[in-house]
Design a protein around this motif. Sequence first.
Motif, PDB file in Angstrom:
ATOM      1  N   ALA A 282      36.933  21.241  19.148  1.00 31.62           N
ATOM      2  CA  ALA A 282      37.147  20.031  19.965  1.00 31.62           C
ATOM      3  C   ALA A 282      37.086  20.417  21.441  1.00 31.62           C
ATOM      4  N   VAL A 283      35.957  21.031  21.827  1.00 25.69           N
ATOM      5  CA  VAL A 283      35.876  21.642  23.158  1.00 25.69           C
ATOM      6  C   VAL A 283      35.358  20.711  24.256  1.00 25.69           C
ATOM      7  N   GLY A 284      35.087  19.443  23.933  1.00 29.75           N
ATOM      8  CA  GLY A 284      34.658  18.501  24.976  1.00 29.75           C
ATOM      9  C   GLY A 284      33.317  18.893  25.575  1.00 29.75           C
TER      10      GLY A 284
ATOM     11  N   PRO B 101      52.837  19.232  28.807  1.00 31.41           N
ATOM     12  CA  PRO B 101      52.738  20.647  28.424  1.00 31.41           C
ATOM     13  C   PRO B 101      52.254  20.816  26.977  1.00 31.41           C
ATOM     14  N   ARG B 102      51.124  21.499  26.829  1.00 32.13           N
ATOM     15  CA  ARG B 102      50.518  21.641  25.492  1.00 32.13           C
ATOM     16  C   ARG B 102      51.407  22.394  24.514  1.00 32.13           C
ATOM     17  N   ARG B 103      52.040  23.461  24.991  1.00 35.00           N
ATOM     18  CA  ARG B 103      52.837  24.262  24.057  1.00 35.00           C
ATOM     19  C   ARG B 103      53.918  23.387  23.408  1.00 35.00           C
TER      20      ARG B 103
ATOM     21  N   ALA C 220      42.448  21.490  22.851  1.00 32.79           N
ATOM     22  CA  ALA C 220      43.613  20.654  22.501  1.00 32.79           C
ATOM     23  C   ALA C 220      43.829  19.557  23.527  1.00 32.79           C
ATOM     24  N   ASN C 221      42.763  18.773  23.772  1.00 32.56           N
ATOM     25  CA  ASN C 221      42.992  17.574  24.578  1.00 32.56           C
ATOM     26  C   ASN C 221      43.009  16.390  23.605  1.00 32.56           C
ATOM     27  N   PHE C 222      42.261  15.347  23.841  1.00 34.11           N
ATOM     28  CA  PHE C 222      42.397  14.160  22.987  1.00 34.11           C
ATOM     29  C   PHE C 222      42.112  14.473  21.517  1.00 34.11           C
ATOM     30  N   ALA C 223      40.927  15.016  21.219  1.00 31.07           N
ATOM     31  CA  ALA C 223      40.510  15.177  19.826  1.00 31.07           C
ATOM     32  C   ALA C 223      41.323  16.270  19.122  1.00 31.07           C
ATOM     33  N   GLY C 224      41.396  17.453  19.750  1.00 32.37           N
ATOM     34  CA  GLY C 224      42.070  18.587  19.107  1.00 32.37           C
ATOM     35  C   GLY C 224      43.550  18.329  18.887  1.00 32.37           C
TER      36      GLY C 224
ATOM     37  N   PHE D 176      44.205  26.465  19.996  1.00 32.93           N
ATOM     38  CA  PHE D 176      43.788  27.245  21.168  1.00 32.93           C
ATOM     39  C   PHE D 176      43.348  26.310  22.290  1.00 32.93           C
ATOM     40  N   ASP D 177      43.793  26.586  23.489  1.00 37.92           N
ATOM     41  CA  ASP D 177      43.207  25.927  24.656  1.00 37.92           C
ATOM     42  C   ASP D 177      43.347  26.870  25.844  1.00 37.92           C
ATOM     43  N   ARG D 178      42.359  26.810  26.723  1.00 40.12           N
ATOM     44  CA  ARG D 178      42.384  27.719  27.873  1.00 40.12           C
ATOM     45  C   ARG D 178      43.410  27.289  28.925  1.00 40.12           C
ATOM     46  N   SER D 179      43.793  26.021  28.900  1.00 42.76           N
ATOM     47  CA  SER D 179      44.693  25.569  29.963  1.00 42.76           C
ATOM     48  C   SER D 179      46.018  25.087  29.365  1.00 42.76           C
TER      49      SER D 179
ATOM     50  N   ILE E  12      34.543  17.683  16.609  1.00 45.47           N
ATOM     51  CA  ILE E  12      35.037  16.324  16.922  1.00 45.47           C
ATOM     52  C   ILE E  12      35.066  16.070  18.431  1.00 45.47           C
ATOM     53  N   GLY E  13      35.277  14.813  18.778  1.00 43.91           N
ATOM     54  CA  GLY E  13      35.376  14.430  20.191  1.00 43.91           C
ATOM     55  C   GLY E  13      34.018  14.477  20.859  1.00 43.91           C
ATOM     56  N   ASP E  14      34.034  14.671  22.164  1.00 41.63           N
ATOM     57  CA  ASP E  14      32.785  14.675  22.936  1.00 41.63           C
ATOM     58  C   ASP E  14      31.794  15.713  22.422  1.00 41.63           C
ATOM     59  N   ALA E  15      32.284  16.819  21.854  1.00 41.63           N
ATOM     60  CA  ALA E  15      31.414  17.936  21.445  1.00 41.63           C
ATOM     61  C   ALA E  15      30.511  17.591  20.267  1.00 41.63           C
TER      62      ALA E  15
ATOM     63  N   GLU F 149      41.009  31.360  26.199  1.00 39.53           N
ATOM     64  CA  GLU F 149      39.615  30.908  26.139  1.00 39.53           C
ATOM     65  C   GLU F 149      39.020  31.459  24.848  1.00 39.53           C
ATOM     66  N   VAL F 150      38.508  30.603  23.994  1.00 39.56           N
ATOM     67  CA  VAL F 150      37.823  31.090  22.787  1.00 39.56           C
ATOM     68  C   VAL F 150      36.381  31.396  23.185  1.00 39.56           C
ATOM     69  N   SER F 151      35.977  32.659  22.987  1.00 44.15           N
ATOM     70  CA  SER F 151      34.653  33.060  23.476  1.00 44.15           C
ATOM     71  C   SER F 151      33.628  33.135  22.355  1.00 44.15           C
TER      72      SER F 151
ATOM     73  N   LYS G 192      30.976   8.678  24.459  1.00 41.14           N
ATOM     74  CA  LYS G 192      31.941   9.776  24.615  1.00 41.14           C
ATOM     75  C   LYS G 192      33.177   9.220  25.310  1.00 41.14           C
ATOM     76  N   GLN G 193      34.116   8.782  24.493  1.00 42.28           N
ATOM     77  CA  GLN G 193      35.308   8.097  24.977  1.00 42.28           C
ATOM     78  C   GLN G 193      36.554   8.711  24.349  1.00 42.28           C
ATOM     79  N   ALA G 194      37.654   8.638  25.107  1.00 48.69           N
ATOM     80  CA  ALA G 194      38.901   9.246  24.643  1.00 48.69           C
ATOM     81  C   ALA G 194      39.398   8.613  23.341  1.00 48.69           C
ATOM     82  N   TYR G 195      39.249   7.278  23.229  1.00 45.85           N
ATOM     83  CA  TYR G 195      39.815   6.661  22.029  1.00 45.85           C
ATOM     84  C   TYR G 195      39.039   7.037  20.775  1.00 45.85           C
TER      85      TYR G 195
HETATM   86  C1  LIG Z   1      36.693  10.821  35.127  1.00 48.49           C
HETATM   87  C2  LIG Z   1      36.693  10.428  33.695  1.00 48.49           C
HETATM   88  C3  LIG Z   1      37.022   9.127  33.335  1.00 48.49           C
HETATM   89  C4  LIG Z   1      37.041   8.758  31.990  1.00 48.49           C
HETATM   90  N1  LIG Z   1      37.431   7.488  31.668  1.00 48.49           N
HETATM   91  C5  LIG Z   1      37.567   7.142  30.363  1.00 48.49           C
HETATM   92  C6  LIG Z   1      38.077   5.869  29.989  1.00 48.49           C
HETATM   93  O1  LIG Z   1      38.396   5.038  30.844  1.00 48.49           O
HETATM   94  N2  LIG Z   1      38.222   5.592  28.672  1.00 48.49           N
HETATM   95  C7  LIG Z   1      37.897   6.506  27.704  1.00 48.49           C
HETATM   96  O2  LIG Z   1      38.089   6.234  26.508  1.00 48.49           O
HETATM   97  N3  LIG Z   1      37.375   7.716  28.018  1.00 48.49           N
HETATM   98  C8  LIG Z   1      37.199   8.055  29.320  1.00 48.49           C
HETATM   99  N4  LIG Z   1      36.690   9.277  29.663  1.00 48.49           N
HETATM  100  C9  LIG Z   1      36.144  10.145  28.617  1.00 48.49           C
HETATM  101  C10 LIG Z   1      37.233  10.912  27.898  1.00 48.49           C
HETATM  102  O3  LIG Z   1      38.072  11.561  28.828  1.00 48.49           O
HETATM  103  C11 LIG Z   1      36.588  11.928  26.945  1.00 48.49           C
HETATM  104  O4  LIG Z   1      35.796  11.221  26.013  1.00 48.49           O
HETATM  105  C12 LIG Z   1      37.674  12.714  26.215  1.00 48.49           C
HETATM  106  O5  LIG Z   1      38.377  13.517  27.131  1.00 48.49           O
HETATM  107  C13 LIG Z   1      37.050  13.590  25.122  1.00 48.49           C
HETATM  108  O6  LIG Z   1      38.088  14.257  24.481  1.00 48.49           O
HETATM  109  P1  LIG Z   1      37.856  15.681  23.817  1.00 48.49           P
HETATM  110  O7  LIG Z   1      39.156  16.087  23.231  1.00 48.49           O
HETATM  111  O8  LIG Z   1      36.661  15.649  22.930  1.00 48.49           O
HETATM  112  O9  LIG Z   1      37.438  16.656  25.011  1.00 48.49           O
HETATM  113  P2  LIG Z   1      38.233  17.017  26.335  1.00 48.49           P
HETATM  114  O10 LIG Z   1      39.208  15.973  26.690  1.00 48.49           O
HETATM  115  O11 LIG Z   1      37.187  17.363  27.337  1.00 48.49           O
HETATM  116  O12 LIG Z   1      39.033  18.324  25.932  1.00 48.49           O
HETATM  117  C14 LIG Z   1      38.410  19.547  25.611  1.00 48.49           C
HETATM  118  C15 LIG Z   1      39.492  20.621  25.629  1.00 48.49           C
HETATM  119  O13 LIG Z   1      38.943  21.834  25.146  1.00 48.49           O
HETATM  120  C16 LIG Z   1      39.378  22.901  25.955  1.00 48.49           C
HETATM  121  N5  LIG Z   1      38.348  23.957  25.825  1.00 48.49           N
HETATM  122  C17 LIG Z   1      37.023  23.813  26.041  1.00 48.49           C
HETATM  123  N6  LIG Z   1      36.378  24.959  25.765  1.00 48.49           N
HETATM  124  C18 LIG Z   1      37.327  25.834  25.380  1.00 48.49           C
HETATM  125  C19 LIG Z   1      37.275  27.192  24.973  1.00 48.49           C
HETATM  126  N7  LIG Z   1      36.129  27.869  24.896  1.00 48.49           N
HETATM  127  N8  LIG Z   1      38.439  27.817  24.654  1.00 48.49           N
HETATM  128  C20 LIG Z   1      39.628  27.144  24.742  1.00 48.49           C
HETATM  129  N9  LIG Z   1      39.715  25.861  25.115  1.00 48.49           N
HETATM  130  C21 LIG Z   1      38.580  25.209  25.421  1.00 48.49           C
HETATM  131  C22 LIG Z   1      39.502  22.316  27.348  1.00 48.49           C
HETATM  132  O14 LIG Z   1      40.406  23.068  28.150  1.00 48.49           O
HETATM  133  C23 LIG Z   1      40.029  20.912  27.024  1.00 48.49           C
HETATM  134  O15 LIG Z   1      41.436  20.883  27.017  1.00 48.49           O
HETATM  135  C24 LIG Z   1      36.673   9.687  30.996  1.00 48.49           C
HETATM  136  C25 LIG Z   1      36.325  11.005  31.363  1.00 48.49           C
HETATM  137  C26 LIG Z   1      36.350  11.371  32.688  1.00 48.49           C
HETATM  138  C27 LIG Z   1      35.987  12.802  33.061  1.00 48.49           C
END
Ligand SMILES: Cc1cc2nc3c(=O)[nH]c(=O)nc-3n(C[C@H](O)[C@H](O)[C@H](O)COP(=O)(O)OP(=O)(O)OC[C@H]3O[C@@H](n4cnc5c(N)ncnc54)[C@H](O)[C@@H]3O)c2cc1C
Length: 396
Positions: free
Chosen positions: A109-111, A66-68, A18-22, A38-41, A283-286, A82-84, A295-298
């Motif tokens: 959406a585990v990044g 705060p995620r909750r 549950a970060n950007f994508a989730g 679900f998120d571990r943090s 979705i997202g980085d995964a 943590e989803v295992s 692999k970008q947040a937007y």
């Molecule tokens: C230092 C840094 C700088 C960056 N700068 C930029 C930028 O300037 N612009 C930009 O667009 N992007 C930037 N990015 C990239 C961007 O942060 C990622 O593309 C984005 O975070 C991807 O989002 P996501 O939701 O896919 O994954 P993440 O943000 O990585 O989130 C994954 C989530 O899944 C949770 N998770 C993982 N596995 C489990 C599990 N088994 N059980 C429960 N929870 C789990 C994690 O706790 C986390 O909260 C940067 C990244 C970093 C590290």
Amino acid sequence: MRPARPQPSRPRIAIVGANFAGLAAARQLGGEYAVTVFDRSPSFEWLPNIHELLSGVKRPADLRLPRRRLVTRAGHRFVRAEVSAIDAPAGRLATSTGRKFGFDSCIVAVGGVDETFGVRGADRYALPFKSVDDCAAIGRKLATLARTPGKRSVVIVGGGLEGIEALGEILRRYGNREGIGITLVEAGARLLPGTPARLDAAVRAHCRGRNVRILTNSPVTAVTPKQVRLRSGETVRSDLTLWTGGVTAPPLLHESGLADRPRQWAPVTAALRSRRFDNVFVIGDAAALPRPLAKQAYYALQMGAAAADNVARALAGRALRDFEPSAKPQLIAFGDLDTFLVSGRTVVASRGLAALKEAVFQITMAEIDPPLNPTALGALTGRLGSAARDLAQRLG
Ligand SMILES: Cc1cc2nc3c(=O)[nH]c(=O)nc-3n(C[C@H](O)[C@H](O)[C@H](O)COP(=O)(O)OP(=O)(O)OC[C@H]3O[C@@H](n4cnc5c(N)ncnc54)[C@H](O)[C@@H]3O)c2cc1C
């Protein structure tokens, strides 16, 4: 009085991560679904600005929400765990504490996780650069190092976005300290690969005359408590080694059958549906899309909204829509020395753009967690006002 009609049970959707994508997916789904996130943090983390923890320009609390609260405000249930395992054919997932949850559809959406390429000692002696805690720890160690008498050496492994932003922040805070030397080591031929070549030149120009050494074409072979060894045979002394060497797929993707090999991103269709299981979207980085995407947040945010729409379509038996990413310019900060706006092959460099990066951060955080009372709204307005004044001043 007629007895209440039993409610048809709502389709169950699990969101793992549950970060950007989730979080974007969760916010898009309505109350007609029983959504469990679900998120571990416990905290959402704004990763694109974590480098600012190195200089102290930001504090950990500035970058966390705060995620909750975010998930319950969207009308869903948050489970901190943590989803295992994800058993897609059975429609079930398990947490590391042994709890089991059923789902009709799952959004993964585990990044990513740090990639150390098997370099000996990297896991043990180099500091990761992947979370708020990681960068806050680096910030504290830098401050201790700066107080220690004598010549000190910091090595940054990786000349990509993270490594360059880290270097900029260290220069912002410690650039004038005679005692701290910085070596940036990059395996490839140039800095910021994938961006126009003039960015490499601009970063090098800013480093000229400072206590910074840039070594490109220099793969690292080992990290020890006091050294970084290079393939060339050279060893660089290091009191503090930062690892920004890249990102790879988390083991859960392969272990759950979403990817065929370890360290492989999960292949998806253009509609973000897993190529292995119809009831899973990644979705997202995964995700490994048919047409690779940075692999970008937007993009992660956009994919979250698109996947939520497609899950709803799949559950209703409707045709899925292909995900159409809309490109946005990238803002790369180099401490207080420069900020680069990169759009395709076009680059604009200006210190003033730092205020734009700050405004993007403030506005997106406010969209994710809208201020609900006059005090919070006043604080946000104040922060945006100061970013706008800063921008006008620097550009004027
Ligand atoms: C230092 C840094 C700088 C960056 N700068 C930029 C930028 O300037 N612009 C930009 O667009 N992007 C930037 N990015 C990239 C961007 O942060 C990622 O593309 C984005 O975070 C991807 O989002 P996501 O939701 O896919 O994954 P993440 O943000 O990585 O989130 C994954 C989530 O899944 C949770 N998770 C993982 N596995 C489990 C599990 N088994 N059980 C429960 N929870 C789990 C994690 O706790 C986390 O909260 C940067 C990244 C970093 C590290």
